[in-house]
Design a protein around this motif. Structure first.
Motif, short mmCIF file in Angstrom:
data_model
loop_
_atom_site.label_atom_id
_atom_site.label_comp_id
_atom_site.label_asym_id
_atom_site.label_seq_id
_atom_site.Cartn_x
_atom_site.Cartn_y
_atom_site.Cartn_z
N THR A 71 0.84 -1.19 0.00
CA THR A 71 0.00 0.00 0.00
C THR A 71 0.88 1.24 0.00
O THR A 71 2.07 1.18 0.26
CB THR A 71 -0.93 0.03 1.23
OG1 THR A 71 -0.12 0.21 2.38
CG2 THR A 71 -1.78 -1.21 1.31
N GLU A 92 1.03 3.43 2.19
CA GLU A 92 1.50 3.75 3.53
C GLU A 92 2.65 2.86 4.01
O GLU A 92 3.24 3.10 5.04
CB GLU A 92 0.35 3.65 4.55
CG GLU A 92 -0.65 4.78 4.49
CD GLU A 92 -1.70 4.57 3.42
OE1 GLU A 92 -1.95 3.41 3.06
OE2 GLU A 92 -2.28 5.56 2.93
N ASN A 149 -2.00 1.94 -6.79
CA ASN A 149 -3.15 2.06 -5.90
C ASN A 149 -4.31 2.74 -6.62
O ASN A 149 -5.45 2.26 -6.54
CB ASN A 149 -2.75 2.83 -4.64
CG ASN A 149 -3.85 2.85 -3.60
OD1 ASN A 149 -4.35 1.81 -3.21
ND2 ASN A 149 -4.22 4.04 -3.17
N ILE A 173 -8.02 1.15 -7.53
CA ILE A 173 -9.26 1.81 -7.13
C ILE A 173 -10.15 2.04 -8.36
O ILE A 173 -11.36 1.81 -8.32
CB ILE A 173 -8.97 3.14 -6.40
CG1 ILE A 173 -8.38 2.84 -5.02
CG2 ILE A 173 -10.23 4.00 -6.28
CD1 ILE A 173 -7.84 4.06 -4.30
N HIS A 212 -18.51 -1.70 -1.67
CA HIS A 212 -18.67 -0.29 -1.28
C HIS A 212 -18.08 -0.01 0.11
O HIS A 212 -17.45 1.02 0.33
CB HIS A 212 -20.15 0.09 -1.33
CG HIS A 212 -20.46 1.45 -0.82
ND1 HIS A 212 -20.04 2.60 -1.43
CD2 HIS A 212 -21.17 1.85 0.27
CE1 HIS A 212 -20.46 3.65 -0.75
NE2 HIS A 212 -21.15 3.22 0.28
N SER A 227 -15.71 -1.76 1.64
CA SER A 227 -14.43 -2.45 1.83
C SER A 227 -13.31 -1.57 2.37
O SER A 227 -12.41 -2.07 3.04
CB SER A 227 -13.99 -3.13 0.53
OG SER A 227 -13.76 -2.17 -0.48
N SER A 228 -13.34 -0.30 2.09
CA SER A 228 -12.34 0.63 2.64
C SER A 228 -12.89 2.04 2.56
O SER A 228 -13.78 2.31 1.74
CB SER A 228 -11.02 0.54 1.85
OG SER A 228 -11.10 1.27 0.66
N PRO A 229 -12.37 2.93 3.39
CA PRO A 229 -12.87 4.31 3.34
C PRO A 229 -12.70 4.95 1.95
O PRO A 229 -13.59 5.66 1.48
CB PRO A 229 -12.02 5.04 4.38
CG PRO A 229 -11.61 3.97 5.34
CD PRO A 229 -11.44 2.73 4.50
N THR A 230 -11.60 4.67 1.29
CA THR A 230 -11.37 5.25 -0.03
C THR A 230 -12.38 4.70 -1.04
O THR A 230 -12.97 5.45 -1.82
CB THR A 230 -9.94 4.95 -0.52
OG1 THR A 230 -9.02 5.49 0.43
CG2 THR A 230 -9.68 5.55 -1.88
N ILE A 231 -12.61 3.39 -1.02
CA ILE A 231 -13.56 2.77 -1.93
C ILE A 231 -14.97 3.28 -1.63
O ILE A 231 -15.75 3.56 -2.55
CB ILE A 231 -13.50 1.23 -1.85
CG1 ILE A 231 -12.12 0.71 -2.28
CG2 ILE A 231 -14.61 0.58 -2.65
CD1 ILE A 231 -11.77 0.97 -3.73
N THR A 232 -15.31 3.42 -0.35
CA THR A 232 -16.63 3.94 0.03
C THR A 232 -16.84 5.33 -0.57
O THR A 232 -17.89 5.61 -1.15
CB THR A 232 -16.77 4.00 1.56
OG1 THR A 232 -16.65 2.68 2.08
CG2 THR A 232 -18.10 4.59 1.98
#
Length: 161
Positions: free
Chosen positions: A1, A3, A20, A24, A62, A64-69
Motif C-alpha cells: 500500500t 503507507e 493504488n 481503485i 462499497h 471495503s475501505s474508506p477510499t472505496i466507500t
C-alpha cells in the motif's frame, strides 16, 4: 500500500500511488458495471433475487475501505435509490388497482382488476429485502398498502351487507 514505507526503498512512492489509483479505478469500474446490470435486471421479470444478491455484493465492495466507500458512494446510492423507486412504483400500481376496484360495481366486478391487484402485490413483495439497504423503504410502504387493503375490505363488507 502507499503507507508501507519499507517498500519505498525498493519501489518509488509514485509507482505505489499509481498502482493504488489503478486498483481503485478497477473497483469503481466494476461497481459501475454491476450497477448497469442491476438496471438491466430491473426491466426483467423474476429477477428480484438476482438483484438482491448483486446489491449485497455491491455493498460489500462499497464498504471495503474508506477510499472505496468515497469513490463508489454515488454509484451505490443511485443503485439503491433506483430500487426504492421500483418499490414506490409497485405501491402506486397497487393504489391504482385498489381505486379501480373501489370504482367497480360490486354486483358485477371485472376480474382482470383483481388479477392486476394480485400481480401488483406479488411484485411489490419481491422487494421486501430493500430495507436491508434503505431502512424503512419497504416496511413503511407495506404498512400503507396493508392499511389501504383493510380500508377497501371494510368498504366491500359494508356494501355487501
Amino acid at each position: 500500500t502507499k503507507e508501507d514505507y519499507r517498500l519505498h526503498v525498493h519501489i518509488p512512492k509514485s509507482k505505489l500511488y499509481e498502482k493504488n489509483e489503478m486498483l481503485i479505478q478497477i473497483v469503481v469500474n466494476n461497481m459501475e458495471d454491476m450497477s448497469n446490470k442491476v438496471a438491466e435486471k430491473l426491466c426483467q421479470e423474476n429477477e428480484a433475487n438476482t438483484i438482491h444478491n448483486m446489491l449485497k455484493m455491491m455493498r460489500i465492495i462499497h464498504l471495503s475501505s474508506p477510499t472505496i466507500t468515497l469513490k463508489t458512494f454515488n454509484i451505490y446510492t443511485s443503485t439503491v435509490d433506483s430500487l426504492v423507486f421500483i418499490v414506490q412504483t409497485a405501491k402506486q400500481e397497487i393504489d391504482t388497482q385498489l381505486k379501480n376496484i373501489d370504482n367497480l360495481n360490486v354486483a358485477s366486478p371485472d376480474p382482470t382488476v383483481y388479477v392486476k391487484l394480485t400481480k401488483g402485490i406479488n411484485n411489490f413483495k419481491k422487494y421486501q429485502w430493500i430495507d436491508e439497504f434503505k431502512g424503512g423503504a419497504f416496511s413503511i410502504a407495506i404498512e400503507n398498502v396493508e392499511e389501504e387493503v383493510n380500508v377497501f375490505v371494510m368498504k366491500l363488507r359494508r356494501s355487501i351487507e
